[in-house]
Design a protein around this motif. Structure first.
Motif, PDB file in Angstrom:
ATOM      1  N   PRO A   4       6.438 -18.697   1.694  1.00 46.74           N
ATOM      2  CA  PRO A   4       6.298 -17.246   1.844  1.00 46.74           C
ATOM      3  C   PRO A   4       4.874 -16.807   1.470  1.00 46.74           C
ATOM      4  CG  PRO A   4       7.561 -17.756  -0.130  1.00 46.74           C
ATOM      5  CD  PRO A   4       7.250 -19.063   0.541  1.00 46.74           C
ATOM      6  N   LEU A   5       4.151 -16.326   2.462  1.00 40.63           N
ATOM      7  CA  LEU A   5       2.745 -15.942   2.268  1.00 40.63           C
ATOM      8  C   LEU A   5       2.551 -14.459   2.557  1.00 40.63           C
ATOM      9  CD1 LEU A   5       1.135 -18.932   4.197  1.00 40.63           C
ATOM     10  CD2 LEU A   5       1.332 -18.678   1.720  1.00 40.63           C
ATOM     11  N   ARG A   6       1.561 -13.894   1.892  1.00 40.54           N
ATOM     12  CA  ARG A   6       1.238 -12.482   2.108  1.00 40.54           C
ATOM     13  C   ARG A   6      -0.244 -12.270   1.825  1.00 40.54           C
ATOM     14  NH1 ARG A   6       5.227  -8.423  -0.368  1.00 40.54           N
ATOM     15  NH2 ARG A   6       6.017  -8.536   1.720  1.00 40.54           N
ATOM     16  N   HIS A   7      -0.840 -11.351   2.556  1.00 42.59           N
ATOM     17  CA  HIS A   7      -2.214 -10.899   2.279  1.00 42.59           C
ATOM     18  C   HIS A   7      -2.148  -9.402   2.022  1.00 42.59           C
ATOM     19  CE1 HIS A   7      -5.929  -9.004   4.202  1.00 42.59           C
ATOM     20  NE2 HIS A   7      -6.290  -9.377   3.008  1.00 42.59           N
ATOM     21  N   ILE A   8      -2.787  -8.973   0.955  1.00 40.03           N
ATOM     22  CA  ILE A   8      -2.887  -7.545   0.658  1.00 40.03           C
ATOM     23  C   ILE A   8      -4.361  -7.197   0.607  1.00 40.03           C
ATOM     24  CG2 ILE A   8      -2.434  -5.719  -1.029  1.00 40.03           C
ATOM     25  CD1 ILE A   8       0.100  -7.271  -1.835  1.00 40.03           C
ATOM     26  N   ASP A   9      -4.748  -6.270   1.461  1.00 40.85           N
ATOM     27  CA  ASP A   9      -6.134  -5.799   1.523  1.00 40.85           C
ATOM     28  C   ASP A   9      -6.297  -4.687   0.495  1.00 40.85           C
ATOM     29  OD1 ASP A   9      -8.610  -4.699   2.100  1.00 40.85           O
ATOM     30  OD2 ASP A   9      -8.267  -4.589   4.262  1.00 40.85           O
ATOM     31  N   LEU A  10      -6.847  -5.015  -0.662  1.00 39.27           N
ATOM     32  CA  LEU A  10      -6.993  -4.016  -1.726  1.00 39.27           C
ATOM     33  C   LEU A  10      -7.966  -2.910  -1.350  1.00 39.27           C
ATOM     34  CD1 LEU A  10      -6.943  -5.947  -5.124  1.00 39.27           C
ATOM     35  CD2 LEU A  10      -5.137  -4.658  -4.019  1.00 39.27           C
ATOM     36  N   GLY A  11      -8.889  -3.201  -0.454  1.00 40.26           N
ATOM     37  CA  GLY A  11      -9.837  -2.179  -0.023  1.00 40.26           C
ATOM     38  C   GLY A  11      -9.196  -1.087   0.807  1.00 40.26           C
ATOM     39  N   ALA A  12      -8.063  -1.401   1.427  1.00 35.84           N
ATOM     40  CA  ALA A  12      -7.391  -0.440   2.303  1.00 35.84           C
ATOM     41  C   ALA A  12      -6.094   0.094   1.716  1.00 35.84           C
ATOM     42  CB  ALA A  12      -7.110  -1.093   3.655  1.00 35.84           C
ATOM     43  N   LEU A  13      -5.788  -0.274   0.478  1.00 36.54           N
ATOM     44  CA  LEU A  13      -4.512   0.103  -0.125  1.00 36.54           C
ATOM     45  C   LEU A  13      -4.706   1.269  -1.081  1.00 36.54           C
ATOM     46  CD1 LEU A  13      -1.544  -0.872  -0.175  1.00 36.54           C
ATOM     47  CD2 LEU A  13      -2.160  -2.263  -2.153  1.00 36.54           C
TER      48      LEU A  13
ATOM     49  N   VAL B 145      -2.571 -13.457  -1.238  1.00 32.60           N
ATOM     50  CA  VAL B 145      -4.026 -13.391  -1.308  1.00 32.60           C
ATOM     51  C   VAL B 145      -4.404 -11.923  -1.405  1.00 32.60           C
ATOM     52  CG1 VAL B 145      -6.196 -13.830  -0.104  1.00 32.60           C
ATOM     53  CG2 VAL B 145      -4.321 -15.479   0.073  1.00 32.60           C
ATOM     54  N   LEU B 146      -5.121 -11.574  -2.477  1.00 42.77           N
ATOM     55  CA  LEU B 146      -5.688 -10.235  -2.620  1.00 42.77           C
ATOM     56  C   LEU B 146      -7.156 -10.328  -2.224  1.00 42.77           C
ATOM     57  CD1 LEU B 146      -4.363  -9.111  -6.117  1.00 42.77           C
ATOM     58  CD2 LEU B 146      -3.356  -8.645  -3.887  1.00 42.77           C
ATOM     59  N   ALA B 147      -7.570  -9.503  -1.294  1.00 45.06           N
ATOM     60  CA  ALA B 147      -8.960  -9.528  -0.844  1.00 45.06           C
ATOM     61  C   ALA B 147      -9.279  -8.203  -0.183  1.00 45.06           C
ATOM     62  CB  ALA B 147      -9.182 -10.670   0.139  1.00 45.06           C
ATOM     63  N   ASP B 148     -10.537  -8.029   0.114  1.00 39.59           N
ATOM     64  CA  ASP B 148     -10.974  -6.870   0.884  1.00 39.59           C
ATOM     65  C   ASP B 148     -11.177  -7.310   2.327  1.00 39.59           C
ATOM     66  OD1 ASP B 148     -11.044  -5.058  -1.203  1.00 39.59           O
ATOM     67  OD2 ASP B 148     -13.130  -5.443  -1.682  1.00 39.59           O
ATOM     68  N   GLY B 149     -10.548  -6.602   3.237  1.00 42.96           N
ATOM     69  CA  GLY B 149     -10.811  -6.791   4.661  1.00 42.96           C
ATOM     70  C   GLY B 149     -10.481  -8.149   5.226  1.00 42.96           C
TER      71      GLY B 149
ATOM     72  N   ASP C  52     -14.526 -11.127  -3.788  1.00 43.91           N
ATOM     73  CA  ASP C  52     -13.437 -11.781  -4.510  1.00 43.91           C
ATOM     74  C   ASP C  52     -12.240 -12.051  -3.613  1.00 43.91           C
ATOM     75  OD1 ASP C  52     -14.623 -11.972  -6.992  1.00 43.91           O
ATOM     76  OD2 ASP C  52     -13.354 -10.462  -7.960  1.00 43.91           O
ATOM     77  N   LEU C  53     -11.599 -13.177  -3.866  1.00 45.63           N
ATOM     78  CA  LEU C  53     -10.294 -13.527  -3.317  1.00 45.63           C
ATOM     79  C   LEU C  53      -9.456 -13.953  -4.516  1.00 45.63           C
ATOM     80  CD1 LEU C  53     -11.484 -15.834  -0.424  1.00 45.63           C
ATOM     81  CD2 LEU C  53     -10.197 -13.735  -0.090  1.00 45.63           C
ATOM     82  N   TRP C  54      -8.348 -13.308  -4.737  1.00 44.28           N
ATOM     83  CA  TRP C  54      -7.445 -13.688  -5.824  1.00 44.28           C
ATOM     84  C   TRP C  54      -6.187 -14.259  -5.198  1.00 44.28           C
ATOM     85  CZ3 TRP C  54      -7.904 -13.235 -11.215  1.00 44.28           C
ATOM     86  CH2 TRP C  54      -9.081 -12.621 -11.669  1.00 44.28           C
TER      87      TRP C  54
END
Length: 162
Positions: free
Chosen positions: A99-108, A76-80, A124-126
């Motif tokens: 296998p799951l992962r969240h990446i905070d694009l706002g903090a990367l 999941v790509l999202a902000d915060g 947005d959530l991708w």
């Protein structure tokens, strides 16, 4: 390298990634319909089913390509906090071995080119497939489970799939 053979080779399409915009595993986005194949040398429109735009991003372990970070995971790509909420819903709904992962694009650091290439909008959530193709663009954490089930072939319409 053969000048006579070079004219017969369409090298502009050799490295082109496959698009899954019509796949039953992709959740279409009514706000972003697939406009069709782009001209040679132009990236595809940012719609579900295309490859995730790539960028060199900074992680605590050093620089890494974003596509490498998502490979092998349902991401999941999202902000915060919205991404964390979506990830929690996935953990509750999917088998524990998923296998799951969240990446905070706002903090990367370094993610700005990816956000621009995706046409990122606030909220947005991708959902990204383990092969680094986008599966869905969503607007609410509660929508991510249905999109993940569709991607994994466990959601509505499964019997209709080839």
């Amino acid at each position: 390298e053969d000048p006579q053979a070079r004219a017969r080779v369409d090298s502009g399409r050799f490295a082109e990634s496959f698009w899954y915009v019509d796949s039953p595993l992709t959740t279409p986005d009514p706000d972003r319909p697939w406009p069709g194949r782009p001209p040679v040398g132009t990236p595809p429109a940012p719609v579900p089913g295309v490859g995730l735009p790539d960028a060199l991003v900074e992680t605590p372990d050093g620089p890494c390509r974003l596509r490498e970070m998502v490979r092998g995971h349902l991401t999941v790509l999202a902000d915060g906090d919205r991404g964390s909420q979506a990830l929690a819903r996935l953990r509750d709904a999917l088998p524990p071995a998923t296998p799951l992962r969240h990446i905070d694009l706002g903090a990367l650091p370094g993610a700005a080119p990816v956000r621009a290439a995706l046409g990122w909008q606030e909220g947005d959530l991708w959902l990204v497939r383990p092969d680094a193709h986008t599966a869905a663009r969503l607007s609410a954490p509660e929508q991510v489970v249905a999109a993940a089930r569709r991607l994994l072939g466990t959601g509505p319409g499964r019997a209709d799939r080839p």
